[in-house]
Design an enzyme around this catalytic site. Structure first.
Site, PDB file in Angstrom:
ATOM      1  N   LYS A  16      10.869  -0.189  -7.613  1.00  0.00           N
ATOM      2  CA  LYS A  16      11.978  -0.020  -6.674  1.00  0.00           C
ATOM      3  C   LYS A  16      13.022  -1.129  -6.837  1.00  0.00           C
ATOM      4  O   LYS A  16      14.218  -0.853  -6.841  1.00  0.00           O
ATOM      5  CB  LYS A  16      11.462  -0.031  -5.218  1.00  0.00           C
ATOM      6  N   ARG A  91       8.676   1.699   5.905  1.00  0.00           N
ATOM      7  CA  ARG A  91       7.298   1.762   5.430  1.00  0.00           C
ATOM      8  C   ARG A  91       6.360   2.374   6.458  1.00  0.00           C
ATOM      9  O   ARG A  91       5.177   2.524   6.166  1.00  0.00           O
ATOM     10  CB  ARG A  91       6.807   0.350   5.116  1.00  0.00           C
ATOM     11  N   ARG A 130       3.023  -8.645 -13.461  1.00  0.00           N
ATOM     12  CA  ARG A 130       4.100  -9.342 -12.759  1.00  0.00           C
ATOM     13  C   ARG A 130       3.593 -10.642 -12.144  1.00  0.00           C
ATOM     14  O   ARG A 130       4.307 -11.648 -12.113  1.00  0.00           O
ATOM     15  CB  ARG A 130       4.671  -8.420 -11.670  1.00  0.00           C
ATOM     16  N   ARG A 136       4.265 -14.676  -7.160  1.00  0.00           N
ATOM     17  CA  ARG A 136       3.966 -14.056  -5.864  1.00  0.00           C
ATOM     18  C   ARG A 136       2.468 -14.040  -5.617  1.00  0.00           C
ATOM     19  O   ARG A 136       1.700 -13.494  -6.405  1.00  0.00           O
ATOM     20  CB  ARG A 136       4.521 -12.623  -5.827  1.00  0.00           C
ATOM     21  N   ARG A 148      -2.703  -3.568  -0.721  1.00  0.00           N
ATOM     22  CA  ARG A 148      -1.307  -3.127  -0.564  1.00  0.00           C
ATOM     23  C   ARG A 148      -1.184  -1.638  -0.860  1.00  0.00           C
ATOM     24  O   ARG A 148      -0.455  -0.921  -0.176  1.00  0.00           O
ATOM     25  CB  ARG A 148      -0.398  -3.925  -1.496  1.00  0.00           C
TER      26      ARG A 148
HETATM   27  P1  ADP Z   1       6.077  -4.309  -3.135  1.00  0.00           P
HETATM   28  O1  ADP Z   1       6.839  -3.039  -3.009  1.00  0.00           O
HETATM   29  O2  ADP Z   1       5.783  -4.676  -4.551  1.00  0.00           O
HETATM   30  O3  ADP Z   1       4.855  -4.378  -2.249  1.00  0.00           O
HETATM   31  P2  ADP Z   1       7.879  -5.758  -1.366  1.00  0.00           P
HETATM   32  O4  ADP Z   1       8.672  -6.951  -1.705  1.00  0.00           O
HETATM   33  O5  ADP Z   1       8.611  -4.511  -0.980  1.00  0.00           O
HETATM   34  O6  ADP Z   1       6.976  -5.513  -2.652  1.00  0.00           O
HETATM   35  O7  ADP Z   1       6.869  -6.113  -0.169  1.00  0.00           O
HETATM   36  C1  ADP Z   1       6.040  -7.232  -0.185  1.00  0.00           C
HETATM   37  C2  ADP Z   1       5.319  -7.382   1.166  1.00  0.00           C
HETATM   38  O8  ADP Z   1       6.288  -7.613   2.201  1.00  0.00           O
HETATM   39  C3  ADP Z   1       4.543  -6.157   1.659  1.00  0.00           C
HETATM   40  O9  ADP Z   1       3.227  -6.111   1.118  1.00  0.00           O
HETATM   41  C4  ADP Z   1       4.547  -6.385   3.172  1.00  0.00           C
HETATM   42  O10 ADP Z   1       3.586  -7.369   3.536  1.00  0.00           O
HETATM   43  C5  ADP Z   1       5.906  -6.985   3.416  1.00  0.00           C
HETATM   44  N1  ADP Z   1       6.928  -5.943   3.726  1.00  0.00           N
HETATM   45  C6  ADP Z   1       8.014  -5.633   2.975  1.00  0.00           C
HETATM   46  N2  ADP Z   1       8.731  -4.647   3.543  1.00  0.00           N
HETATM   47  C7  ADP Z   1       8.068  -4.302   4.675  1.00  0.00           C
HETATM   48  C8  ADP Z   1       8.273  -3.332   5.692  1.00  0.00           C
HETATM   49  N3  ADP Z   1       9.319  -2.500   5.648  1.00  0.00           N
HETATM   50  N4  ADP Z   1       7.381  -3.272   6.715  1.00  0.00           N
HETATM   51  C9  ADP Z   1       6.343  -4.089   6.771  1.00  0.00           C
HETATM   52  N5  ADP Z   1       6.068  -5.016   5.855  1.00  0.00           N
HETATM   53  C10 ADP Z   1       6.922  -5.143   4.810  1.00  0.00           C
END
Ligand code: ADP
Length: 190
Positions: A16, A91, A130, A136, A148
Protein backbone atom coordinates in the site's frame (compact mmCIF):
# COMPACT_ATOMS: atom_id res chain seq x y z
CA UNK A 1 -14.46 19.17 -10.25
CA UNK A 2 -15.25 16.34 -7.88
CA UNK A 3 -12.48 15.04 -5.69
CA UNK A 4 -10.76 11.69 -6.05
CA UNK A 5 -10.79 9.97 -2.67
CA UNK A 6 -9.21 6.51 -2.72
CA UNK A 7 -9.04 3.89 0.00
CA UNK A 8 -5.97 1.75 -0.74
CA UNK A 9 -6.74 -1.45 1.08
CA UNK A 10 -4.93 -4.70 1.78
CA UNK A 11 -3.14 -6.79 4.39
CA UNK A 12 0.21 -5.78 5.95
CA UNK A 13 2.91 -6.13 3.31
CA UNK A 14 0.51 -5.83 0.37
CA UNK A 15 2.39 -2.78 -0.97
CA UNK A 16 0.00 0.00 0.00
CA UNK A 17 2.74 2.47 0.90
CA UNK A 18 4.76 1.84 -2.27
CA UNK A 19 1.75 2.14 -4.55
CA UNK A 20 0.47 5.23 -2.71
CA UNK A 21 3.66 7.02 -3.70
CA UNK A 22 2.95 6.43 -7.38
CA UNK A 23 -0.70 7.38 -7.15
CA UNK A 24 -0.17 10.65 -5.25
CA UNK A 25 2.26 11.76 -8.00
CA UNK A 26 0.04 10.72 -10.83
CA UNK A 27 -3.22 12.21 -9.53
CA UNK A 28 -1.90 15.01 -7.30
CA UNK A 29 -3.43 13.55 -4.15
CA UNK A 30 -2.56 13.93 -0.47
CA UNK A 31 -1.30 10.73 1.18
CA UNK A 32 -2.82 9.92 4.57
CA UNK A 33 -1.16 6.88 6.16
CA UNK A 34 -2.20 6.21 9.75
CA UNK A 35 0.87 3.98 10.17
CA UNK A 36 3.18 6.85 9.12
CA UNK A 37 1.30 9.31 11.35
CA UNK A 38 1.59 6.94 14.32
CA UNK A 39 5.32 6.35 13.70
CA UNK A 40 5.81 10.15 13.64
CA UNK A 41 4.13 10.36 17.07
CA UNK A 42 6.42 7.60 18.36
CA UNK A 43 9.46 9.42 17.04
CA UNK A 44 8.31 12.64 18.72
CA UNK A 45 7.86 10.67 21.97
CA UNK A 46 4.41 12.18 22.47
CA UNK A 47 1.99 10.62 25.00
CA UNK A 48 -0.08 9.33 22.07
CA UNK A 49 3.06 7.84 20.53
CA UNK A 50 3.96 6.03 23.73
CA UNK A 51 0.50 4.52 23.97
CA UNK A 52 0.49 3.50 20.30
CA UNK A 53 3.98 1.98 20.39
CA UNK A 54 3.04 -0.73 22.88
CA UNK A 55 0.19 -1.89 20.67
CA UNK A 56 2.04 -1.56 17.36
CA UNK A 57 5.07 -3.49 18.61
CA UNK A 58 2.75 -6.40 19.41
CA UNK A 59 0.97 -6.19 16.05
CA UNK A 60 -2.29 -5.04 17.63
CA UNK A 61 -4.49 -2.29 16.25
CA UNK A 62 -4.44 1.15 17.88
CA UNK A 63 -7.74 2.51 19.28
CA UNK A 64 -10.26 3.76 16.76
CA UNK A 65 -10.68 7.15 18.46
CA UNK A 66 -6.95 7.88 18.12
CA UNK A 67 -6.62 7.11 14.42
CA UNK A 68 -9.95 8.75 13.55
CA UNK A 69 -8.81 11.93 15.32
CA UNK A 70 -5.50 11.93 13.45
CA UNK A 71 -7.24 11.54 10.08
CA UNK A 72 -9.72 14.30 10.90
CA UNK A 73 -6.90 16.72 11.77
CA UNK A 74 -4.98 15.95 8.59
CA UNK A 75 -8.04 16.33 6.38
CA UNK A 76 -8.76 19.70 7.96
CA UNK A 77 -5.19 20.76 7.27
CA UNK A 78 -5.66 20.03 3.53
CA UNK A 79 -9.02 21.55 2.68
CA UNK A 80 -7.90 22.43 -0.86
CA UNK A 81 -6.54 18.96 -1.73
CA UNK A 82 -7.62 17.41 -5.05
CA UNK A 83 -8.34 14.28 -3.07
CA UNK A 84 -6.83 11.84 -0.62
CA UNK A 85 -5.31 8.39 -0.60
CA UNK A 86 -6.19 6.65 2.63
CA UNK A 87 -3.46 4.07 3.28
CA UNK A 88 -3.93 1.70 6.22
CA UNK A 89 -7.17 3.44 7.16
CA UNK A 90 -9.95 2.47 7.72
CA UNK A 91 -9.05 -0.82 9.44
CA UNK A 92 -12.28 -1.42 11.38
CA UNK A 93 -15.99 -0.87 10.73
CA UNK A 94 -16.20 2.08 13.17
CA UNK A 95 -13.27 3.70 11.32
CA UNK A 96 -15.02 3.22 7.95
CA UNK A 97 -18.25 4.69 9.32
CA UNK A 98 -16.41 7.67 10.79
CA UNK A 99 -14.64 8.29 7.47
CA UNK A 100 -17.90 8.17 5.54
CA UNK A 101 -19.47 10.60 8.00
CA UNK A 102 -16.55 13.04 7.64
CA UNK A 103 -16.59 12.88 3.84
CA UNK A 104 -20.37 13.06 3.57
CA UNK A 105 -20.32 16.26 5.59
CA UNK A 106 -18.17 17.74 2.82
CA UNK A 107 -20.04 16.12 -0.07
CA UNK A 108 -16.86 14.31 -1.17
CA UNK A 109 -17.44 10.57 -0.78
CA UNK A 110 -14.94 7.75 -1.33
CA UNK A 111 -14.53 7.23 -5.09
CA UNK A 112 -12.84 3.79 -5.03
CA UNK A 113 -11.81 1.14 -2.57
CA UNK A 114 -8.89 -0.67 -4.21
CA UNK A 115 -7.98 -3.89 -2.43
CA UNK A 116 -4.50 -5.30 -3.09
CA UNK A 117 -4.69 -9.09 -2.93
CA UNK A 118 -1.55 -11.01 -1.93
CA UNK A 119 -1.31 -14.58 -0.56
CA UNK A 120 -0.26 -14.93 3.08
CA UNK A 121 3.02 -16.78 2.43
CA UNK A 122 4.13 -13.94 0.14
CA UNK A 123 3.17 -11.31 2.76
CA UNK A 124 5.26 -12.99 5.46
CA UNK A 125 8.22 -13.21 3.08
CA UNK A 126 7.97 -9.53 2.11
CA UNK A 127 7.60 -8.31 5.70
CA UNK A 128 10.55 -10.31 6.97
CA UNK A 129 12.59 -8.95 4.06
CA UNK A 130 11.52 -5.40 4.92
CA UNK A 131 12.36 -5.97 8.59
CA UNK A 132 15.99 -6.44 7.67
CA UNK A 133 16.23 -2.80 6.53
CA UNK A 134 13.22 -0.85 7.84
CA UNK A 135 14.15 -1.01 11.51
CA UNK A 136 10.46 -1.55 12.25
CA UNK A 137 10.03 -3.64 15.40
CA UNK A 138 6.80 -5.14 14.04
CA UNK A 139 8.59 -6.49 10.91
CA UNK A 140 11.29 -8.43 12.76
CA UNK A 141 9.46 -11.27 14.43
CA UNK A 142 7.40 -13.85 12.55
CA UNK A 143 4.94 -14.30 15.45
CA UNK A 144 4.18 -10.56 15.44
CA UNK A 145 3.83 -10.51 11.66
CA UNK A 146 1.35 -13.40 11.91
CA UNK A 147 -0.54 -11.48 14.61
CA UNK A 148 -0.84 -8.45 12.30
CA UNK A 149 -2.20 -10.68 9.55
CA UNK A 150 -4.67 -12.21 12.03
CA UNK A 151 -5.82 -8.73 13.11
CA UNK A 152 -6.30 -7.93 9.43
CA UNK A 153 -8.37 -11.07 8.79
CA UNK A 154 -10.55 -10.56 11.88
CA UNK A 155 -11.11 -6.82 11.99
CA UNK A 156 -10.13 -5.34 8.63
CA UNK A 157 -11.02 -7.85 5.88
CA UNK A 158 -14.75 -7.53 6.74
CA UNK A 159 -14.56 -4.00 5.30
CA UNK A 160 -14.57 -5.60 1.85
CA UNK A 161 -18.26 -6.30 2.43
CA UNK A 162 -18.80 -2.80 3.77
CA UNK A 163 -17.48 -1.26 0.54
CA UNK A 164 -18.98 -3.97 -1.68
CA UNK A 165 -22.39 -2.91 -0.37
CA UNK A 166 -21.59 0.61 -1.62
CA UNK A 167 -20.47 -0.72 -5.01
CA UNK A 168 -16.91 0.51 -4.41
CA UNK A 169 -14.91 -2.63 -3.67
CA UNK A 170 -12.38 -3.41 -6.43
CA UNK A 171 -9.94 -6.29 -5.90
CA UNK A 172 -6.55 -5.81 -7.58
CA UNK A 173 -3.89 -8.54 -7.95
CA UNK A 174 -1.00 -7.38 -5.77
CA UNK A 175 1.55 -9.91 -7.06
CA UNK A 176 3.86 -8.82 -9.88
CA UNK A 177 6.33 -6.03 -10.56
CA UNK A 178 5.71 -2.61 -8.96
CA UNK A 179 4.95 -1.17 -12.42
CA UNK A 180 2.47 -3.93 -13.29
CA UNK A 181 0.58 -3.37 -10.07
CA UNK A 182 0.53 0.41 -10.60
CA UNK A 183 -0.94 -0.18 -14.08
CA UNK A 184 -3.69 -2.37 -12.61
CA UNK A 185 -4.55 0.31 -10.06
CA UNK A 186 -4.61 3.08 -12.67
CA UNK A 187 -6.91 0.95 -14.83
CA UNK A 188 -9.22 0.34 -11.89
CA UNK A 189 -9.41 4.09 -11.19
CA UNK A 190 -10.37 4.58 -14.83
P1 ADP B 1 1.24 -2.42 7.64
O1 ADP B 1 0.16 -2.18 6.65
O2 ADP B 1 2.48 -3.00 7.03
O3 ADP B 1 0.79 -3.17 8.87
P2 ADP B 1 1.03 0.26 8.76
O4 ADP B 1 2.09 1.28 8.81
O5 ADP B 1 -0.21 0.56 7.97
O6 ADP B 1 1.76 -1.03 8.20
O7 ADP B 1 0.56 -0.10 10.26
C1 ADP B 1 1.46 -0.42 11.27
C2 ADP B 1 0.73 -0.55 12.62
O8 ADP B 1 0.15 0.71 12.97
C3 ADP B 1 -0.46 -1.52 12.64
O9 ADP B 1 -0.05 -2.86 12.89
C4 ADP B 1 -1.29 -0.94 13.79
O10 ADP B 1 -0.74 -1.30 15.05
C5 ADP B 1 -1.10 0.54 13.63
N1 ADP B 1 -2.15 1.15 12.76
C6 ADP B 1 -1.96 1.74 11.55
N2 ADP B 1 -3.12 2.18 11.04
C7 ADP B 1 -4.08 1.85 11.93
C8 ADP B 1 -5.49 2.00 11.98
N3 ADP B 1 -6.16 2.59 10.98
N4 ADP B 1 -6.16 1.53 13.07
C9 ADP B 1 -5.52 0.94 14.06
N5 ADP B 1 -4.20 0.75 14.09
C10 ADP B 1 -3.47 1.20 13.05
Amino acid sequence: MSKLNIVLFGPPGAGKGTQSNFLIERYGLVHLSTGDLLRAEIKAESPLGKEAKELMDQGELVDDAIVIGMIRNKMEAHLDAKGFIFDGFPRTTPQAEALDAMLEGKGEPISHMLALEVPEAELVKRLIGRGATSGRADDKDEAIIKNRIREYENKTAPLKDYYRAQGKYTPVDGVGSMEEITERLVKAIG
